[in-house]
Write a protein that holds these residues in place. Structure first.
Motif, short mmCIF file in Angstrom:
data_model
loop_
_atom_site.label_atom_id
_atom_site.label_comp_id
_atom_site.label_asym_id
_atom_site.label_seq_id
_atom_site.Cartn_x
_atom_site.Cartn_y
_atom_site.Cartn_z
N ASP A 1 -20.62 -30.21 -35.02
CA ASP A 1 -21.10 -29.51 -33.81
C ASP A 1 -20.84 -28.03 -34.02
O ASP A 1 -19.72 -27.61 -34.34
CB ASP A 1 -20.35 -30.04 -32.58
N ILE A 2 -21.88 -27.21 -33.85
CA ILE A 2 -21.75 -25.77 -34.07
C ILE A 2 -20.69 -25.17 -33.16
O ILE A 2 -20.08 -24.14 -33.49
CB ILE A 2 -23.11 -25.07 -33.86
N SER A 3 -20.41 -25.81 -32.01
CA SER A 3 -19.41 -25.28 -31.09
C SER A 3 -18.00 -25.36 -31.69
O SER A 3 -17.08 -24.71 -31.20
CB SER A 3 -19.45 -26.06 -29.76
N GLN A 4 -17.83 -26.15 -32.74
CA GLN A 4 -16.52 -26.27 -33.39
C GLN A 4 -16.25 -25.11 -34.34
O GLN A 4 -15.12 -24.92 -34.79
CB GLN A 4 -16.45 -27.60 -34.17
N VAL A 5 -17.28 -24.32 -34.64
CA VAL A 5 -17.13 -23.23 -35.60
C VAL A 5 -16.48 -22.04 -34.90
O VAL A 5 -16.86 -21.66 -33.79
CB VAL A 5 -18.50 -22.83 -36.18
N LYS A 6 -15.49 -21.46 -35.55
CA LYS A 6 -14.74 -20.33 -34.96
C LYS A 6 -15.63 -19.09 -34.82
O LYS A 6 -15.74 -18.51 -33.76
CB LYS A 6 -13.52 -20.02 -35.83
N ASP A 7 -16.24 -18.68 -35.92
CA ASP A 7 -17.15 -17.53 -35.92
C ASP A 7 -18.52 -18.04 -36.34
O ASP A 7 -18.76 -18.34 -37.51
CB ASP A 7 -16.65 -16.47 -36.91
N THR A 8 -19.44 -18.14 -35.38
CA THR A 8 -20.74 -18.77 -35.64
C THR A 8 -21.66 -17.93 -36.53
O THR A 8 -22.74 -18.37 -36.90
CB THR A 8 -21.47 -19.07 -34.32
N LEU B 1 -23.31 -24.63 -41.31
CA LEU B 1 -23.94 -23.32 -41.49
C LEU B 1 -24.13 -22.63 -40.14
O LEU B 1 -24.14 -23.29 -39.09
CB LEU B 1 -25.28 -23.49 -42.20
N PRO B 2 -24.30 -21.31 -40.13
CA PRO B 2 -24.53 -20.59 -38.87
C PRO B 2 -25.73 -21.12 -38.09
O PRO B 2 -25.79 -21.01 -36.86
CB PRO B 2 -24.78 -19.14 -39.35
N SER B 3 -26.68 -21.72 -38.80
CA SER B 3 -27.86 -22.29 -38.14
C SER B 3 -27.52 -23.57 -37.38
O SER B 3 -28.32 -24.08 -36.60
CB SER B 3 -28.94 -22.61 -39.18
N GLY B 4 -26.30 -24.11 -37.64
CA GLY B 4 -25.90 -25.36 -37.01
C GLY B 4 -26.12 -26.55 -37.92
O GLY B 4 -25.68 -27.67 -37.63
N LYS B 5 -26.82 -26.33 -39.03
CA LYS B 5 -27.08 -27.41 -39.98
C LYS B 5 -25.80 -27.78 -40.71
O LYS B 5 -25.00 -26.91 -41.06
CB LYS B 5 -28.15 -26.98 -40.98
#
Length: 550
Positions: free
Chosen positions: A51-58, A97-101
């Motif tokens: 889940d992209i929301s888990q990434v610290k710096d998107t 990845l920043p795209s969420g992929k």
């Protein structure tokens, strides 16, 4: 076993890298320090959806990488089945990845999450109260009993034969379905075949028949033409042959006067020879062809048959009709042999069923034999864990159906208190009881099979000091055969580890980050003292911590 873990740009972790050892490792930390973040990162490595929301710096890529030493796990076949290169030092990497992929790699080979899930069950087992729901799944219960009964070879043979049985059944259905359609067409195909067979087809005969028909239909005209031509060629004094002979004699006299005359003389001679041949051929043909109404009628009938067949089958050559005849013959042959093919397949299916029943009976026998010893051992361990009245009744019943692990139906019955009734485990055991039962089962399994690394996530929640001490002993004993982690709040368990890791938060430039590090012996004493008495460390807490460690 897992030997190292690195996490970059995930939740409250900017960068974390930690190494692990074999044996019993403890992980502690205050509530909210980030132990769940660590488990979340590991879950991604095991194949959980990202889940992209888990990434610290998107704006940056999140990377989680774990290294496993799998030399002693006999996993070459698992890698082969997954079409992966085997390496005793296996690296699993997840990227968001920043795209969420999300992407996953095993030894730098891209893999799907399904493949990663199938592989990860052989590497790391995160055990929490949520995972205890697995305990009430009959497939897990079968795996436990079969591991203790050493049914691996029988199950392999059974699954091989089950796949063969299913393949035969599918083939039979296909033939039976085909037979239904084939029988619907059989009568019509047979009629067409008989029609073509009765026509006595011969490749190239259509042209011959058409020529014969034309000749027999024009006998008088042909004979008159031949007779008239012979008379023109052979009439005395005025016939073409005599006139040409005279011309030939004349040019013979002048052929020596020039090459051009000699050339004409030679051509006249060639023409004379050709005319003589034509005359002989016409003499042979004269009277050869006679009126034959009977033959003409037969040829006409055959032409009608052939032309009707050509039109019926939408082709233009007899050779194409012959090909259709052969194709129909093949269809008829297949249709007529279907019953035989079905009988042969049914015989194979019957033999496969007998083989499956034999293996399933052997599986049942071994399961029944090992169960009493297993339940006794399970009840003994649970007694140590404060469940002295716990009783199990594990029942097997052979059925008529072929399941993925035999023909058994399994009932895993449980009674928590004296005077109660045996009921299904999922209906009678509480979450805390299930957690202790799962610990007991896995401690038994650890002595019989090579389990993956196991991580117990606060399995001791709500457990008293004495029981937690027993839990720690059990996990410590398990670690003799496998790598064991315990995330705990209890000093009684934390003191039993070979290694002690602390998860904590730091504030740098007004940014909170989660860190994790291996404690030294002195740091471990302080950590245990804090777990015993809180942040205000006393001499008695220090003494108690040292006593626990000793």
């Amino acid at each position: 076993m897992i030997t190292s873990l690195s996490i970059t740009n995930y939740a409250l972790i900017d960068f974390l890298e930690v190494g692990f050892n074999n044996g019993f490792s403890i992980i502690t930390g205050e509530t909210g320090a980030g132990k769940s973040i660590l488990l979340g990162g590991l879950s991604l490595v095991l194949g959980k959806r990202a889940d992209i929301s888990q990434v610290k710096d998107t704006s940056k890529k999140c990377v989680i990488e774990a290294v496993f030493d799998i030399a002693g796990y006999s996993l070459k076949s698992v890698f082969k089945n997954a079409d992966l290169d085997y390496d005793p030092q296996t690296i699993i990497r997840r990227e968001i990845l920043p795209s969420g992929k999300s992407r996953a790699f095993v030894n730098d080979t891209p893999v799907t999450l399904d493949s990663l899930n199938q592989l990860s069950v052989h590497l790391l087992d995160i055990h929490s109260q949520h995972q205890t729901l697995q305990l009430v799944d009959d497939q897990f219960q079968f795996r436990v009993i079969d591991a203790l009964a050493k049914n691996e070879k029988q199950l392999e043979n059974y699954n091989t034969e089950l796949n063969n049985y299913k393949s035969l059944k599918q083939e039979l259905k296909q033939i039976q379905d085909f037979a239904i359609d084939a029988k619907k067409e059989y009568d019509y195909n047979l009629f067409l075949l008989n029609e073509l067979t009765e026509a006595n087809l011969i490749d190239g005969e259509l042209q011959e028949l058409e020529e014969t028909y034309e000749q027999l239909s024009n006998v008088e005209t042909i004979n008159e033409t031949i007779s008239y031509s012979i008379s023109l060629l052979n009439a005395e004094e005025i016939g073409v042959v005599d006139r040409l002979a005279e011309i030939k004699r004349q040019f013979t006299n002048i052929s020596n006067f020039g090459k051009q005359y000699e050339a004409i003389q030679q051509r006249i001679e060639s023409t004379a020879i050709e005319l003589d041949d034509i005359l002989i051929e016409l003499d042979n043909l004269e009277g050869e062809l006679t009126s034959d109404p009977s033959t003409l009628d037969k040829v006409n009938q055959k032409l009608l048959i052939l032309n009707n067949l050509l039109k019926k089958h939408s082709v233009s050559e007899v050779s194409e009709l012959i090909a259709i005849r052969e194709e129909l013959s093949e269809k008829i042959s297949v249709s007529e042999n279907l019953d035989s093919d079905i009988n042969v397949l049914q015989t194979k299916i019957n033999a496969s069923e007998e083989k499956l029943k034999s293996i399933a009976t052997e599986l049942n026998k071994k399961r029944v034999e090992v169960t009493p010893k297993f339940t006794k051992k399970l009840q003994d361990i649970l007694t140590q864990l404060g469940m002295s009245n716990a009783r199990f009744d594990i029942q097997f019943r052979l059925t008529d159906g072929f399941k993925i692990n035999g023909m058994d139906e399994l009932q895993f019955l449980f009674m928590a208190n004296k005077g109660g009734n045996f009921t299904e485990l999922k209906k009678s055991a509480s979450g805390g009881e299930l957690s202790r039962i799962m610990l007991a089962i896995k401690s038994i399994l650890a002595k019989h099979i090579k389990l993956p690394t196991i991580m117990f996530d606060e399995i001791d929640t709500g457990v008293s000091g004495e029981i937690s001490n027993k839990m720690g002993d059990i996990m410590k004993d398990m670690s003799k055969n496998m790598q064991v982690f315990s995330i705990t709040h209890l000093p009684q368990i934390a003191s039993k580890g070979n290694w002690h890791y602390k998860v904590y938060k730091t504030d740098t430039n007004n940014v909170t980050q989660t860190q994790m590090r291996l404690l030294s012996q002195d740091e471990r004493i302080v950590e245990l003292a804090q777990m015993l008495g809180g942040s205000n460390i006393t001499e008695s807490a220090i003494a108690h911590a040292k006593q626990l460690l000793n």
